[in-house]
Design a protein around this motif. Structure first.
Motif, PDB file in Angstrom:
ATOM      1  N   LEU A 160      15.289 -26.205  16.264  1.00  0.00           N
ATOM      2  CA  LEU A 160      13.962 -26.516  15.827  1.00  0.00           C
ATOM      3  C   LEU A 160      12.766 -25.082  15.670  1.00  0.00           C
ATOM      4  N   GLU A 161      13.381 -24.506  14.366  1.00  0.00           N
ATOM      5  CA  GLU A 161      12.298 -23.724  13.587  1.00  0.00           C
ATOM      6  C   GLU A 161      11.322 -23.366  13.641  1.00  0.00           C
ATOM      7  N   PHE A 162      10.329 -22.964  14.435  1.00  0.00           N
ATOM      8  CA  PHE A 162       9.007 -23.263  14.127  1.00  0.00           C
ATOM      9  C   PHE A 162       8.787 -21.577  12.787  1.00  0.00           C
ATOM     10  N   GLU A 163       8.244 -21.359  11.913  1.00  0.00           N
ATOM     11  CA  GLU A 163       7.737 -21.104  10.781  1.00  0.00           C
ATOM     12  C   GLU A 163       9.686 -20.732   9.775  1.00  0.00           C
ATOM     13  N   ASN A 164       9.219 -19.662   9.089  1.00  0.00           N
ATOM     14  CA  ASN A 164      10.320 -18.965   8.352  1.00  0.00           C
ATOM     15  C   ASN A 164      11.322 -17.463   9.258  1.00  0.00           C
ATOM     16  N   LEU A 168      13.381 -19.623  17.647  1.00  0.00           N
ATOM     17  CA  LEU A 168      14.423 -20.651  16.853  1.00  0.00           C
ATOM     18  C   LEU A 168      14.444 -22.239  18.554  1.00  0.00           C
ATOM     19  N   TRP A 169      14.285 -23.100  18.882  1.00  0.00           N
ATOM     20  CA  TRP A 169      14.348 -23.792  20.033  1.00  0.00           C
ATOM     21  C   TRP A 169      15.630 -24.757  19.321  1.00  0.00           C
ATOM     22  N   PRO A 170      17.553 -24.037  19.816  1.00  0.00           N
ATOM     23  CA  PRO A 170      17.807 -25.296  20.242  1.00  0.00           C
ATOM     24  C   PRO A 170      17.751 -26.537  21.796  1.00  0.00           C
ATOM     25  N   LEU A 171      17.915 -27.730  21.305  1.00  0.00           N
ATOM     26  CA  LEU A 171      18.407 -28.303  22.234  1.00  0.00           C
ATOM     27  C   LEU A 171      20.136 -28.831  21.997  1.00  0.00           C
ATOM     28  N   SER A 172      21.127 -28.552  23.004  1.00  0.00           N
ATOM     29  CA  SER A 172      22.121 -29.311  22.388  1.00  0.00           C
ATOM     30  C   SER A 172      22.973 -29.732  24.178  1.00  0.00           C
ATOM     31  N   TRP A 173      23.705 -30.529  23.556  1.00  0.00           N
ATOM     32  CA  TRP A 173      24.208 -31.695  25.301  1.00  0.00           C
ATOM     33  C   TRP A 173      25.317 -32.363  24.776  1.00  0.00           C
ATOM     34  N   ARG A 174      26.055 -32.523  25.668  1.00  0.00           N
ATOM     35  CA  ARG A 174      27.235 -32.266  26.038  1.00  0.00           C
ATOM     36  C   ARG A 174      27.721 -33.296  27.223  1.00  0.00           C
ATOM     37  N   THR A 181      25.511 -37.139  30.590  1.00  0.00           N
ATOM     38  CA  THR A 181      25.929 -36.449  29.473  1.00  0.00           C
ATOM     39  C   THR A 181      24.814 -35.387  29.820  1.00  0.00           C
ATOM     40  N   LEU A 182      24.944 -33.826  29.786  1.00  0.00           N
ATOM     41  CA  LEU A 182      23.972 -32.703  30.413  1.00  0.00           C
ATOM     42  C   LEU A 182      23.861 -32.563  28.733  1.00  0.00           C
ATOM     43  N   TYR A 183      22.757 -31.778  29.588  1.00  0.00           N
ATOM     44  CA  TYR A 183      21.283 -31.264  27.887  1.00  0.00           C
ATOM     45  C   TYR A 183      20.722 -30.009  28.282  1.00  0.00           C
ATOM     46  N   ARG A 184      20.491 -29.455  27.433  1.00  0.00           N
ATOM     47  CA  ARG A 184      19.659 -27.439  27.434  1.00  0.00           C
ATOM     48  C   ARG A 184      19.084 -27.173  27.048  1.00  0.00           C
ATOM     49  N   TRP A 185      18.176 -26.604  26.593  1.00  0.00           N
ATOM     50  CA  TRP A 185      16.994 -25.940  25.854  1.00  0.00           C
ATOM     51  C   TRP A 185      17.051 -24.943  26.064  1.00  0.00           C
ATOM     52  N   SER A 186      17.848 -24.221  24.924  1.00  0.00           N
ATOM     53  CA  SER A 186      17.188 -22.302  24.910  1.00  0.00           C
ATOM     54  C   SER A 186      16.806 -22.379  23.808  1.00  0.00           C
ATOM     55  N   TYR A 187      16.797 -20.963  23.833  1.00  0.00           N
ATOM     56  CA  TYR A 187      15.800 -20.376  23.021  1.00  0.00           C
ATOM     57  C   TYR A 187      16.401 -18.844  21.946  1.00  0.00           C
ATOM     58  N   ARG A 188      16.092 -18.782  20.348  1.00  0.00           N
ATOM     59  CA  ARG A 188      16.826 -17.902  19.685  1.00  0.00           C
ATOM     60  C   ARG A 188      15.478 -16.609  19.343  1.00  0.00           C
ATOM     61  N   TRP A 196      21.140 -18.915   7.920  1.00  0.00           N
ATOM     62  CA  TRP A 196      21.443 -20.483   9.120  1.00  0.00           C
ATOM     63  C   TRP A 196      22.981 -19.993  10.250  1.00  0.00           C
ATOM     64  N   LYS A 197      23.541 -18.676   9.408  1.00  0.00           N
ATOM     65  CA  LYS A 197      24.475 -18.581  10.217  1.00  0.00           C
ATOM     66  C   LYS A 197      24.256 -17.196  11.528  1.00  0.00           C
ATOM     67  N   GLU A 198      23.186 -16.680  10.813  1.00  0.00           N
ATOM     68  CA  GLU A 198      22.839 -15.360  11.166  1.00  0.00           C
ATOM     69  C   GLU A 198      22.138 -15.784  12.694  1.00  0.00           C
ATOM     70  N   ARG A 199      21.236 -16.798  12.444  1.00  0.00           N
ATOM     71  CA  ARG A 199      20.271 -17.257  13.392  1.00  0.00           C
ATOM     72  C   ARG A 199      21.197 -17.898  14.388  1.00  0.00           C
TER      73      ARG A 199
END
Length: 247
Positions: A160-164, A168-174, A181-188, A196-199
């Motif tokens: 989730l990217e808030f504004e340009n 950035l809120w990634p939600l990942s799972w493995r 299945t384990l999930y994690r919220w993180s923050y940029r 996008w690559k920089e983000r």
């Protein structure tokens, strides 16, 4: 005259009370004005639990999208209905107290099950026990050729990217072990006009409390709208990148 005036005032008060009650009942009978989910303003639910439910819904939707030909049951469906609707066996053989248990993801075509938990060792252990309990209950009543196992290889992420260039809120799972299945919220942090690559290469941080309180409900609504193909929630000016969007 005084008695007549008193009776008149009493009649009007009674009529007013009835009108208020009828109006209140009518308001309760009306359907909700919006189907977009949300956290009630007066809710005492911890934000961690709220984001956990958001993660469960998002990851369950992701699995369903990745397996369009499967019969997938998410955690709103109990074991009785899974056995019945998934045509696994006889649901009446399930013990009464077990029938209401609800695994997070059950695929009755591929015959696999996943239990979703936050990405930490304690939750992983709990997930392992719960997945084992669900599998044992299902396989006790399943036909010989319809036994289930813990699923593997399920992983992914959404953003989730808030504004340009906003937060950035990634939600990942493995899935490090069968059925868990384990999930994690993180923050940029904000980085306007970044690629996008920089983000994606930014340092992963824990979601700040103030960010969760400010944007938690909006995050749920934005993910819901992205999967449903609906309009963006009011106040959300960013983007939701689902797993299929960036592969």
């Amino acid at each position: 005259m005084n008695k007549g005036g008193t009776r008149t005032r009493s009649t009007w008060r009674l009529a007013g009370l009835i009108l208020v009650l009828v109006t209140a009942l009518a308001a309760q009978a009306e359907p909700p004005s919006s189907t977009i989910p949300g956290r009630k303003p007066d809710s005492s639910e911890p934000w961690s639990a709220f984001l956990g439910k958001v993660a469960h819904e998002a990851i369950g939707r992701a699995y369903s999208v990745q397996h369009p030909t499967s019969v997938v049951f998410l955690n709103t469906v109990d074991l009785y209905r899974i056995v019945e609707k998934g045509e696994l066996g006889d649901p009446e053989r399930l013990p009464g107290f077990v029938r209401r248990l609800r695994p997070d993801i059950t695929d009755t075509r591929l015959l696999v099950l996943f239990e979703l938990k936050p990405d930490n060792e304690k939750s992983r252990e709990i997930g392992r026990k719960e997945a084992g309990r669900y599998l044992a209950a299902l396989n006790e009543v399943a036909e010989p050729d319809k036994k289930l196992v813990g699923g593997t290889g399920f992983e992914g992420s959404l953003f989730l990217e808030f504004e340009n260039g906003g937060a950035l809120w990634p939600l990942s799972w493995r899935t490090p072990e069968p059925g868990v299945t384990l999930y994690r919220w993180s923050y940029r942090r904000k980085k306007p006009n970044a690629s996008w690559k920089e983000r994606a290469a930014q340092k992963a941080e824990e979601l700040p409390r103030e960010e969760i309180e400010q944007r938690g409900e909006l995050a749920e609504q934005a993910i819901w709208a992205a999967y449903e193909g609906g309009e963006r929630p009011k106040g959300f000016q960013g983007q939701v990148y689902l797993p299929v969007d960036y592969r």
